[in-house]
Enzyme design. Structure first.
Site, mmCIF file in Angstrom:
data_model
loop_
_atom_site.group_PDB
_atom_site.id
_atom_site.type_symbol
_atom_site.label_atom_id
_atom_site.label_comp_id
_atom_site.label_asym_id
_atom_site.label_seq_id
_atom_site.Cartn_x
_atom_site.Cartn_y
_atom_site.Cartn_z
ATOM 1 N N GLY A 1 43.088 33.750 44.379
ATOM 2 C CA GLY A 1 42.343 32.799 43.560
ATOM 3 C C GLY A 1 41.331 33.454 42.642
ATOM 4 N N HIS A 2 40.889 32.682 41.662
ATOM 5 C CA HIS A 2 40.008 33.214 40.622
ATOM 6 C C HIS A 2 38.677 33.703 41.196
ATOM 7 C CE1 HIS A 2 38.347 28.855 39.835
ATOM 8 N NE2 HIS A 2 38.404 29.159 41.112
ATOM 9 N N GLY A 3 38.241 34.852 40.663
ATOM 10 C CA GLY A 3 36.963 35.415 41.068
ATOM 11 C C GLY A 3 36.979 36.102 42.412
#
Length: 336
Positions: free
Chosen positions: A235-237
């Site tokens: 997932g992002h980040g």
């Protein structure tokens, strides 16, 4: 190859006839004459005594058997290296296929192989000895180091940064938009711009149809030596530490931090904004809803200590019997 030549290549100690011809490799139960096999798990030790293989890779302390042995401290790793002695992978000569589309502002180093229908967009920089197989797409502003290998249909999105010796298997999507939406005053979902790149350090391999999302702000980072299996979602980040393994169908929600030398087995799920410490092992299908301290082995959902989970699982199977006993005791006491 003669067994003596294999022993020399693997830096293994030969016990037995070094003139034996080895023609291939196989698992210990399937191996036949001419095959080299290995024993890395003690439960297969007995199979080594009855194997039809011509030679077996074993630990230095392994007892002598009828077959010749190659003795090394890490038989499994040695077997992996032996495969390289016998398998001839396709070789891709330097050159650019006439159907490839390369923007004039892109810079590609020496010795590159650019396959059919590859797209390399504006302001891309790729180092030496890259291999981009058919239908690979590199978006604008990407920076890639030396010895990049992208299998067919791999995609690297805008402004991502890749180090040296990065391998993307078929269908990898690196740097796609993270799953970020915010509700407006009318209750409608509004897309949050995903402005931060995915950064992949050296010697990372990402396998087929895995996805590493870009970040809304900041970056998503995969650190040196990490390996990501098929159908994994990062997932992002998020951040994945050095030499960590994410096995098939692992899912990391946004802003997850995973330490170094971690193993997340198949279908492990990690909730967002959590920290998984160094050297953690999570067994298959573990659900992680909270931070995990370094060095822990966890299982189940919610994730608990693996030994406790094993005891709980054993008790769970006995619940019907336990309930019957309790009901019987209750009825007996009631009659009294």
């Amino acid at each position: 190859m003669k067994l003596s030549a294999i022993a020399e290549a693997l830096n293994a100690t030969l016990v037995g006839d070094g003139n034996v011809e080895i023609t291939g490799l196989a698992g210990i139960e399937e191996a036949g004459p001419g095959d080299l096999t290995f024993v890395a798990n003690p439960k297969y030790a007995s199979a080594a005594r009855t194997t039809h293989a011509s030679a077996v890779l074993v630990d230095p302390k392994f007892p002598e058997i009828e077959a010749a042995t190659l003795r090394t401290t890490n038989p499994y790793y040695a077997f992996a290296r032996a495969i390289e002695l016998f398998y001839n992978p396709p070789r891709y000569a330097p050159g650019v296929h006439p159907t490839a589309v390369i923007d004039p502002t892109a810079t590609i180093g020496e010795g590159a192989h650019i396959g059919a229908y590859v797209v390399v967009s504006a302001d891309v920089t790729i180092g030496d000895h890259a291999t981009l197989l058919p239908h690979t797409v590199i978006y604008p502003g990407v920076t890639i180091g030396h010895y990049f290998f992208a299998h067919a249909h791999a995609v690297v999105r805008e402004h991502c940064v890749l180090g040296d010796h990065v391998t993307l298997q078929n269908g990898v999507v690196l740097g796609a938009d993270g799953f970020g939406f915010a509700k407006d005053s009318a209750g409608n979902w509004h897309k949050i711009l995903q402005s931060g790149p995915a950064v992949v350090e050296d010697y990372v391999e990402i396998q087929a149809n895995a996805t590493v999302d870009r970040a809304s702000i900041g970056e998503t980072r995969i650190k040196t030596g990490a390996k990501i299996d098929n159908l994994v979602q990062v997932g992002h980040g998020s951040s994945v530490g050095e030499h960590t393994l994410l096995c098939a169908q692992v899912g990391l929600a946004g802003s997850t931090t995973v330490g170094k030398n971690v193993i997340l087995a198949g279908q492990v799920g990690v909730a967002g904004h959590l920290h998984v410490g160094d050297n953690v092992i999570a067994t298959a299908q573990t659900g992680i809803p909270s931070d995990v301290p370094a060095g822990k082995v966890v299982s189940g959902y919610p994730a608990i200590d693996n030994r406790q989970w094993l005891k709980s699982a054993a008790i769970f199977n006995k619940l019907p019997e336990i309930i019957r006993e309790l009901r019987g005791k209750k009825e007996t006491s009631g009659n009294q």
